[in-house]
Each structure stands twice: as C-alpha cells, then as structure tokens.
Scaffold this motif. Sequence first.
Motif, PDB file in Angstrom:
ATOM      1  N   VAL A  90       3.363 -10.781  -4.168  1.00 47.71           N
ATOM      2  CA  VAL A  90       2.723  -9.578  -3.626  1.00 47.71           C
ATOM      3  C   VAL A  90       3.767  -8.508  -3.336  1.00 47.71           C
ATOM      4  O   VAL A  90       3.567  -7.324  -3.670  1.00 47.71           O
ATOM      5  CB  VAL A  90       1.896  -9.916  -2.355  1.00 47.71           C
ATOM      6  CG1 VAL A  90       1.468  -8.661  -1.625  1.00 47.71           C
ATOM      7  CG2 VAL A  90       0.701 -10.774  -2.726  1.00 47.71           C
ATOM      8  N   MET A  91       4.890  -8.901  -2.751  1.00 51.18           N
ATOM      9  CA  MET A  91       5.933  -7.930  -2.436  1.00 51.18           C
ATOM     10  C   MET A  91       6.495  -7.303  -3.712  1.00 51.18           C
ATOM     11  O   MET A  91       6.752  -6.090  -3.753  1.00 51.18           O
ATOM     12  CB  MET A  91       7.036  -8.588  -1.610  1.00 51.18           C
ATOM     13  CG  MET A  91       6.606  -8.924  -0.196  1.00 51.18           C
ATOM     14  SD  MET A  91       7.794  -9.921   0.738  1.00 51.18           S
ATOM     15  CE  MET A  91       9.291  -9.015   0.551  1.00 51.18           C
ATOM     16  N   VAL A  92       6.681  -8.090  -4.746  1.00 50.76           N
ATOM     17  CA  VAL A  92       7.187  -7.559  -6.015  1.00 50.76           C
ATOM     18  C   VAL A  92       6.172  -6.589  -6.606  1.00 50.76           C
ATOM     19  O   VAL A  92       6.540  -5.507  -7.088  1.00 50.76           O
ATOM     20  CB  VAL A  92       7.513  -8.706  -6.999  1.00 50.76           C
ATOM     21  CG1 VAL A  92       7.747  -8.180  -8.407  1.00 50.76           C
ATOM     22  CG2 VAL A  92       8.725  -9.488  -6.514  1.00 50.76           C
ATOM     23  N   CYS A  93       4.893  -6.956  -6.571  1.00 43.52           N
ATOM     24  CA  CYS A  93       3.846  -6.064  -7.098  1.00 43.52           C
ATOM     25  C   CYS A  93       3.816  -4.742  -6.338  1.00 43.52           C
ATOM     26  O   CYS A  93       3.707  -3.668  -6.944  1.00 43.52           O
ATOM     27  CB  CYS A  93       2.482  -6.748  -7.041  1.00 43.52           C
ATOM     28  SG  CYS A  93       2.306  -8.095  -8.226  1.00 43.52           S
ATOM     29  N   VAL A  94       3.928  -4.799  -5.035  1.00 40.43           N
ATOM     30  CA  VAL A  94       3.943  -3.578  -4.219  1.00 40.43           C
ATOM     31  C   VAL A  94       5.167  -2.739  -4.573  1.00 40.43           C
ATOM     32  O   VAL A  94       5.072  -1.516  -4.715  1.00 40.43           O
ATOM     33  CB  VAL A  94       3.904  -3.923  -2.710  1.00 40.43           C
ATOM     34  CG1 VAL A  94       4.227  -2.714  -1.852  1.00 40.43           C
ATOM     35  CG2 VAL A  94       2.554  -4.514  -2.338  1.00 40.43           C
ATOM     36  N   ALA A  95       6.310  -3.382  -4.732  1.00 38.04           N
ATOM     37  CA  ALA A  95       7.533  -2.648  -5.084  1.00 38.04           C
ATOM     38  C   ALA A  95       7.398  -1.989  -6.453  1.00 38.04           C
ATOM     39  O   ALA A  95       7.812  -0.838  -6.646  1.00 38.04           O
ATOM     40  CB  ALA A  95       8.733  -3.582  -5.054  1.00 38.04           C
ATOM     41  N   VAL A  96       6.806  -2.694  -7.411  1.00 37.49           N
ATOM     42  CA  VAL A  96       6.615  -2.122  -8.755  1.00 37.49           C
ATOM     43  C   VAL A  96       5.675  -0.934  -8.695  1.00 37.49           C
ATOM     44  O   VAL A  96       5.933   0.124  -9.281  1.00 37.49           O
ATOM     45  CB  VAL A  96       6.099  -3.201  -9.738  1.00 37.49           C
ATOM     46  CG1 VAL A  96       5.626  -2.581 -11.044  1.00 37.49           C
ATOM     47  CG2 VAL A  96       7.193  -4.238 -10.008  1.00 37.49           C
ATOM     48  N   ASN A  98       4.999   0.997  -6.133  1.00 41.86           N
ATOM     49  CA  ASN A  98       5.665   2.100  -5.426  1.00 41.86           C
ATOM     50  C   ASN A  98       6.720   2.776  -6.302  1.00 41.86           C
ATOM     51  O   ASN A  98       6.918   3.985  -6.218  1.00 41.86           O
ATOM     52  CB  ASN A  98       6.307   1.607  -4.132  1.00 41.86           C
ATOM     53  CG  ASN A  98       5.288   1.406  -3.034  1.00 41.86           C
ATOM     54  OD1 ASN A  98       4.195   1.980  -3.079  1.00 41.86           O
ATOM     55  ND2 ASN A  98       5.626   0.602  -2.042  1.00 41.86           N
ATOM     56  N   SER A  99       7.395   2.014  -7.143  1.00 41.51           N
ATOM     57  CA  SER A  99       8.419   2.611  -8.006  1.00 41.51           C
ATOM     58  C   SER A  99       7.804   3.432  -9.150  1.00 41.51           C
ATOM     59  O   SER A  99       8.472   4.288  -9.697  1.00 41.51           O
ATOM     60  CB  SER A  99       9.345   1.530  -8.562  1.00 41.51           C
ATOM     61  OG  SER A  99       8.649   0.747  -9.505  1.00 41.51           O
ATOM     62  N   MET A 100       6.549   3.168  -9.463  1.00 43.70           N
ATOM     63  CA  MET A 100       5.890   3.879 -10.539  1.00 43.70           C
ATOM     64  C   MET A 100       5.323   5.228 -10.054  1.00 43.70           C
ATOM     65  O   MET A 100       4.898   6.050 -10.861  1.00 43.70           O
ATOM     66  CB  MET A 100       4.756   3.034 -11.126  1.00 43.70           C
ATOM     67  CG  MET A 100       5.275   1.781 -11.825  1.00 43.70           C
ATOM     68  SD  MET A 100       3.978   0.694 -12.359  1.00 43.70           S
ATOM     69  CE  MET A 100       3.403   1.560 -13.800  1.00 43.70           C
ATOM     70  N   ARG A 101       5.316   5.478  -8.802  1.00 37.64           N
ATOM     71  CA  ARG A 101       4.779   6.731  -8.248  1.00 37.64           C
ATOM     72  C   ARG A 101       5.744   7.855  -8.351  1.00 37.64           C
ATOM     73  O   ARG A 101       6.823   7.959  -8.396  1.00 37.64           O
ATOM     74  CB  ARG A 101       4.391   6.555  -6.778  1.00 37.64           C
ATOM     75  CG  ARG A 101       3.189   5.677  -6.627  1.00 37.64           C
ATOM     76  CD  ARG A 101       2.825   5.621  -5.185  1.00 37.64           C
ATOM     77  NE  ARG A 101       1.608   4.809  -5.035  1.00 37.64           N
ATOM     78  CZ  ARG A 101       1.043   4.587  -3.897  1.00 37.64           C
ATOM     79  NH1 ARG A 101       1.538   5.093  -2.797  1.00 37.64           N
ATOM     80  NH2 ARG A 101      -0.025   3.855  -3.820  1.00 37.64           N
TER      81      ARG A 101
END
Length: 101
Positions: A90-96, A98-101
């Motif tokens: 979940v943390m990796v998905c959130v980081a990905v 957020n980085s795509m924004r």
Amino acid sequence: MATSAAAVIAAARRRVERQFFDKDAFSPDRAIAIDTPRFAQQRFLDQLKDENVVHEIEPGRYWLDLKAYEEMRRARMIAVFKIIGLLIIVMVCVAVVNSMR
C-alpha cells in the motif's frame, strides 16, 4: 493508551506461558495449577484453552500442548508478516501515485 494496553497483554501472556515452561507442564501427567490473578492473564489462558493449546485435566489444573503452541505462534507470525507485506505494498502504491502527480 493502546501502547499501555499492549504492554499489559504482553506481560499477561508472558506470565501465563512462563508458568508452563518453568514447570515443564507439557503433558497431562505434568499438569499444574495456574495462578491468574489478573483479568488479562485469565483471558489469555481462556484463549489458549479455546485454541486447544492448553488442556484442563481437572478443575484448575492445566497442561500446555507444546506442538499446538508452536503451531499457533508460527501461524500468528505468518499473519503478522502478511500484514506488514500488505502495508508495504500500500505504501509503495501511494508513493507511486503521488510521484505521478
């Protein structure tokens, strides 16, 4: 508050387990009387009985099935690792995201 509750539960668990291990109460002929003066200790003992890890041979005398105890501990450890793994995903998905924004 949750931390202190967890500490109380952990201390209760250790105290109950220690009584069995100190007296090698791992078979019906080695059953012992368990002292559970606190609610958390009695609750943990009841939980072990419900999971067929601790057996009562007569009122107030118990023994711990060591094989069942080890299986219970292993299953709980696996569950903890699964939860940690899920949290990492979940943390990796959130980081990905957020980085795509």
